[in-house]
Write a protein that holds these residues in place. Sequence first.
Motif, PDB file in Angstrom:
ATOM      1  N   PHE A 113      20.577  -4.723   1.185  1.00 28.66           N
ATOM      2  CA  PHE A 113      19.865  -3.964   0.516  1.00 28.66           C
ATOM      3  C   PHE A 113      18.727  -4.665  -0.485  1.00 28.66           C
ATOM      4  O   PHE A 113      19.267  -6.053  -0.551  1.00 28.66           O
ATOM      5  CB  PHE A 113      20.528  -2.967  -0.414  1.00 28.66           C
ATOM      6  CG  PHE A 113      21.285  -1.848  -0.045  1.00 28.66           C
ATOM      7  CD1 PHE A 113      20.594  -0.495   0.207  1.00 28.66           C
ATOM      8  CD2 PHE A 113      22.508  -1.757   0.696  1.00 28.66           C
ATOM      9  CE1 PHE A 113      21.350   0.517   0.685  1.00 28.66           C
ATOM     10  CE2 PHE A 113      23.037  -0.721   1.361  1.00 28.66           C
ATOM     11  CZ  PHE A 113      22.625   0.369   1.395  1.00 28.66           C
ATOM     12  N   CYS A 114      17.611  -4.202  -1.059  1.00 34.83           N
ATOM     13  CA  CYS A 114      17.170  -4.905  -2.046  1.00 34.83           C
ATOM     14  C   CYS A 114      17.134  -4.640  -3.271  1.00 34.83           C
ATOM     15  O   CYS A 114      17.105  -3.250  -3.539  1.00 34.83           O
ATOM     16  CB  CYS A 114      15.504  -4.638  -1.447  1.00 34.83           C
ATOM     17  SG  CYS A 114      14.289  -5.613  -2.707  1.00 34.83           S
ATOM     18  N   PHE A 115      17.648  -5.283  -4.082  1.00 33.38           N
ATOM     19  CA  PHE A 115      17.892  -5.003  -5.475  1.00 33.38           C
ATOM     20  C   PHE A 115      16.683  -4.667  -6.256  1.00 33.38           C
ATOM     21  O   PHE A 115      16.625  -3.721  -6.987  1.00 33.38           O
ATOM     22  CB  PHE A 115      18.467  -6.382  -6.120  1.00 33.38           C
ATOM     23  CG  PHE A 115      19.258  -6.134  -7.613  1.00 33.38           C
ATOM     24  CD1 PHE A 115      19.904  -5.001  -7.861  1.00 33.38           C
ATOM     25  CD2 PHE A 115      18.876  -6.951  -8.567  1.00 33.38           C
ATOM     26  CE1 PHE A 115      20.369  -4.729  -9.165  1.00 33.38           C
ATOM     27  CE2 PHE A 115      19.362  -6.710  -9.801  1.00 33.38           C
ATOM     28  CZ  PHE A 115      20.042  -5.658 -10.024  1.00 33.38           C
ATOM     29  N   TRP A 116      15.588  -5.486  -6.055  1.00 32.29           N
ATOM     30  CA  TRP A 116      14.282  -5.179  -6.853  1.00 32.29           C
ATOM     31  C   TRP A 116      13.821  -3.712  -6.576  1.00 32.29           C
ATOM     32  O   TRP A 116      13.378  -3.131  -7.468  1.00 32.29           O
ATOM     33  CB  TRP A 116      13.327  -6.089  -6.561  1.00 32.29           C
ATOM     34  CG  TRP A 116      13.681  -7.717  -7.075  1.00 32.29           C
ATOM     35  CD1 TRP A 116      15.023  -7.808  -7.771  1.00 32.29           C
ATOM     36  CD2 TRP A 116      13.182  -8.769  -6.705  1.00 32.29           C
ATOM     37  NE1 TRP A 116      15.099  -9.152  -8.178  1.00 32.29           N
ATOM     38  CE2 TRP A 116      13.917  -9.677  -7.374  1.00 32.29           C
ATOM     39  CE3 TRP A 116      12.109  -9.344  -6.142  1.00 32.29           C
ATOM     40  CZ2 TRP A 116      13.778 -11.166  -7.174  1.00 32.29           C
ATOM     41  CZ3 TRP A 116      11.922 -10.539  -5.856  1.00 32.29           C
ATOM     42  CH2 TRP A 116      12.605 -11.427  -6.324  1.00 32.29           C
ATOM     43  N   CYS A 117      13.797  -3.658  -5.032  1.00 30.67           N
ATOM     44  CA  CYS A 117      13.017  -2.399  -4.801  1.00 30.67           C
ATOM     45  C   CYS A 117      14.116  -1.162  -5.127  1.00 30.67           C
ATOM     46  O   CYS A 117      13.431   0.104  -5.392  1.00 30.67           O
ATOM     47  CB  CYS A 117      12.881  -2.137  -3.189  1.00 30.67           C
ATOM     48  SG  CYS A 117      11.538  -3.360  -2.516  1.00 30.67           S
ATOM     49  N   TYR A 118      15.368  -1.182  -5.222  1.00 26.24           N
ATOM     50  CA  TYR A 118      16.120  -0.166  -5.671  1.00 26.24           C
ATOM     51  C   TYR A 118      16.031   0.113  -7.126  1.00 26.24           C
ATOM     52  O   TYR A 118      15.617   1.402  -7.251  1.00 26.24           O
ATOM     53  CB  TYR A 118      17.582  -0.559  -5.658  1.00 26.24           C
ATOM     54  CG  TYR A 118      18.581   0.290  -6.434  1.00 26.24           C
ATOM     55  CD1 TYR A 118      18.887   1.833  -5.876  1.00 26.24           C
ATOM     56  CD2 TYR A 118      19.235  -0.005  -7.578  1.00 26.24           C
ATOM     57  CE1 TYR A 118      19.567   2.500  -6.742  1.00 26.24           C
ATOM     58  CE2 TYR A 118      19.870   0.850  -8.292  1.00 26.24           C
ATOM     59  CZ  TYR A 118      20.275   2.214  -7.727  1.00 26.24           C
ATOM     60  OH  TYR A 118      20.867   3.240  -8.619  1.00 26.24           O
ATOM     61  N   ARG A 176       9.306  -9.565   6.546  1.00 30.93           N
ATOM     62  CA  ARG A 176       8.588  -8.375   6.728  1.00 30.93           C
ATOM     63  C   ARG A 176       8.837  -7.193   5.392  1.00 30.93           C
ATOM     64  O   ARG A 176       7.954  -6.771   4.942  1.00 30.93           O
ATOM     65  CB  ARG A 176       8.802  -7.562   8.090  1.00 30.93           C
ATOM     66  CG  ARG A 176       7.701  -6.788   8.573  1.00 30.93           C
ATOM     67  CD  ARG A 176       7.745  -6.399   9.879  1.00 30.93           C
ATOM     68  NE  ARG A 176       8.727  -5.163  10.206  1.00 30.93           N
ATOM     69  CZ  ARG A 176       9.702  -5.153  10.976  1.00 30.93           C
ATOM     70  NH1 ARG A 176       9.806  -6.206  11.651  1.00 30.93           N
ATOM     71  NH2 ARG A 176      10.437  -4.214  11.228  1.00 30.93           N
ATOM     72  N   HIS A 177       9.867  -7.396   5.174  1.00 31.05           N
ATOM     73  CA  HIS A 177      10.308  -6.384   3.916  1.00 31.05           C
ATOM     74  C   HIS A 177       9.558  -6.958   2.528  1.00 31.05           C
ATOM     75  O   HIS A 177       8.880  -6.152   2.083  1.00 31.05           O
ATOM     76  CB  HIS A 177      11.573  -6.204   3.680  1.00 31.05           C
ATOM     77  CG  HIS A 177      12.064  -5.713   2.218  1.00 31.05           C
ATOM     78  ND1 HIS A 177      11.786  -4.237   2.156  1.00 31.05           N
ATOM     79  CD2 HIS A 177      12.442  -6.020   1.122  1.00 31.05           C
ATOM     80  CE1 HIS A 177      12.060  -3.849   0.759  1.00 31.05           C
ATOM     81  NE2 HIS A 177      12.382  -4.973   0.222  1.00 31.05           N
ATOM     82  N   MET A 178       9.540  -8.351   2.660  1.00 30.72           N
ATOM     83  CA  MET A 178       8.682  -8.780   1.245  1.00 30.72           C
ATOM     84  C   MET A 178       7.207  -8.517   1.460  1.00 30.72           C
ATOM     85  O   MET A 178       6.714  -8.177   0.497  1.00 30.72           O
ATOM     86  CB  MET A 178       8.867 -10.251   1.076  1.00 30.72           C
ATOM     87  CG  MET A 178      10.488 -10.541   0.635  1.00 30.72           C
ATOM     88  SD  MET A 178      11.021 -12.227   1.199  1.00 30.72           S
ATOM     89  CE  MET A 178       9.912 -13.192  -0.014  1.00 30.72           C
ATOM     90  N   CYS A 196       5.020  -3.123  -1.622  1.00 30.12           N
ATOM     91  CA  CYS A 196       5.975  -2.408  -2.503  1.00 30.12           C
ATOM     92  C   CYS A 196       6.935  -3.375  -3.196  1.00 30.12           C
ATOM     93  O   CYS A 196       7.312  -3.374  -4.170  1.00 30.12           O
ATOM     94  CB  CYS A 196       6.436  -1.503  -1.799  1.00 30.12           C
ATOM     95  SG  CYS A 196       5.670  -0.061  -1.261  1.00 30.12           S
ATOM     96  N   HIS A 197       7.436  -4.226  -2.193  1.00 27.27           N
ATOM     97  CA  HIS A 197       8.519  -5.147  -2.554  1.00 27.27           C
ATOM     98  C   HIS A 197       8.124  -6.113  -3.870  1.00 27.27           C
ATOM     99  O   HIS A 197       8.632  -6.500  -4.722  1.00 27.27           O
ATOM    100  CB  HIS A 197       8.992  -6.046  -1.514  1.00 27.27           C
ATOM    101  CG  HIS A 197       9.977  -7.079  -1.887  1.00 27.27           C
ATOM    102  ND1 HIS A 197      11.346  -6.791  -1.965  1.00 27.27           N
ATOM    103  CD2 HIS A 197       9.802  -8.390  -2.129  1.00 27.27           C
ATOM    104  CE1 HIS A 197      12.015  -7.912  -2.419  1.00 27.27           C
ATOM    105  NE2 HIS A 197      10.888  -8.754  -2.413  1.00 27.27           N
ATOM    106  N   ASN A 198       6.939  -6.437  -3.735  1.00 25.19           N
ATOM    107  CA  ASN A 198       6.304  -7.609  -4.736  1.00 25.19           C
ATOM    108  C   ASN A 198       6.039  -7.066  -5.808  1.00 25.19           C
ATOM    109  O   ASN A 198       5.878  -7.382  -7.150  1.00 25.19           O
ATOM    110  CB  ASN A 198       5.068  -8.376  -3.957  1.00 25.19           C
ATOM    111  CG  ASN A 198       5.549  -9.528  -3.114  1.00 25.19           C
ATOM    112  OD1 ASN A 198       6.365 -10.158  -3.466  1.00 25.19           O
ATOM    113  ND2 ASN A 198       4.880  -9.856  -1.976  1.00 25.19           N
TER     114      ASN A 198
END
Length: 417
Positions: free
Chosen positions: A112-117, A148-150, A156-158
């Motif tokens: 999972f991505c902590f920041w996006c959560y 790719r997620h970043m 959104c991730h950034n």
Amino acid sequence: MERFFKRTRSSGPSGSSSSNEPNVIEQVENQSRVGLNLDDIVSDPGLRKPIEDFDIAIPDQARREYVLRGSCQPNGYVYPKTTFGNQERSFQGTWYKKYTWLEYSISKDTAFCFWCYLFKSLNKENVDNAFIKDGYNSWKRALERFNRHMGIVNSCHNEARIQFEAFQDQRHSVENILRVHSRDMEIDYRTRLTAMLDVTRFLLKQGLSFRGHDESTSSSNRGNFLELLEWYSQRNEEVSKVIKQNAPANNQLTSPKIQKDLTRACASEITLAIINDIGDKFFSLMVDEARDSSVKEHMRVILRYVNKEGCVIERFLTVVHVPDTSSHSLKMAIDTLFVQHGLSLSRLRGQGYDGASNMRGEFNGLKSLILQENPFAMYVHCFSHQLQLVLVAVAHDNFTVSEFFGYITMIVNISGI
Ligand SMILES: [Zn+2]
């Protein structure tokens, strides 16, 4: 599971935290926990409830709690292997180093991505739910998928990363700047208010008037309050920094209304001290009524009692305006006053007034009205008034003295008009 949380209390992303300065996140931690059920803060990202599902007032508190705990990166955990084709692959603990946002769910074996959560934008269409809701578990092309997620700069991730960093570094956030600013203003306000109160107390103690005839800035004498404040500020640097031009124009605390408010506050405190001193002891009441220069009837009330040390104390309590000086009006005013200050008529053991019929009248005087309710409130004719009556009687028998007082009365009446 808690042991897998990576602690982030001690330093922010920019390394701005100093060991000497208290961490702002820690400062607000205790306040923020109010209303937040800590059972809702789950370490395993696969079991967490979405951040937007927290109560409308809670998300920021939940975020703060998650940020304090840090991302879930179970170091030392033996990650289970999954077969991809003819190869077995698993999540790699070394990925945490490059992808600091990366979290691993032991219960679901997914990433999972902590920041996006914490900070995903609900309005964006291209939110990468694989790292927020469902979790990612295709380890074969994991790194490619992570990159790719970043995504690009405004992905959104950034955006979530920027919010995450700002949230961690609250010392420089707008909210924190406002909070620090308002704290400084509050300190200044308290200093200013204390100075005003000091001046008020001095004038009250000395029985001096507050206002001046001309309070304009060009006046040579602006009245006791403003002049004393000026004198005070010249000798106290701390005060001079927070009054006049150094204070907000709408928060000078020098207006007549504020002066009256401060005076009332002092009166209230003094009255309270008198009432507390009386406690549940017996007391006597002394009342005199008069008409002031604005032709308003008022009643002055004095209480007499024996304090804890056994000394007889007389305290002036208050001036009460009454519609007229009839005994019923005065009695009603006394009842109201007693209720206001928590005094009981049953503890009254004496009453002293002048000899006017409305006060000492045998049938309807104030004295009789009180005696009807409390027969122990013995009446004593005021000695000062008695002395005055004696002097008047004696003066009547001596023509020279009588004439002298007659002229005095005429002079006072003429000059008083
Ligand atoms: Zn992300």
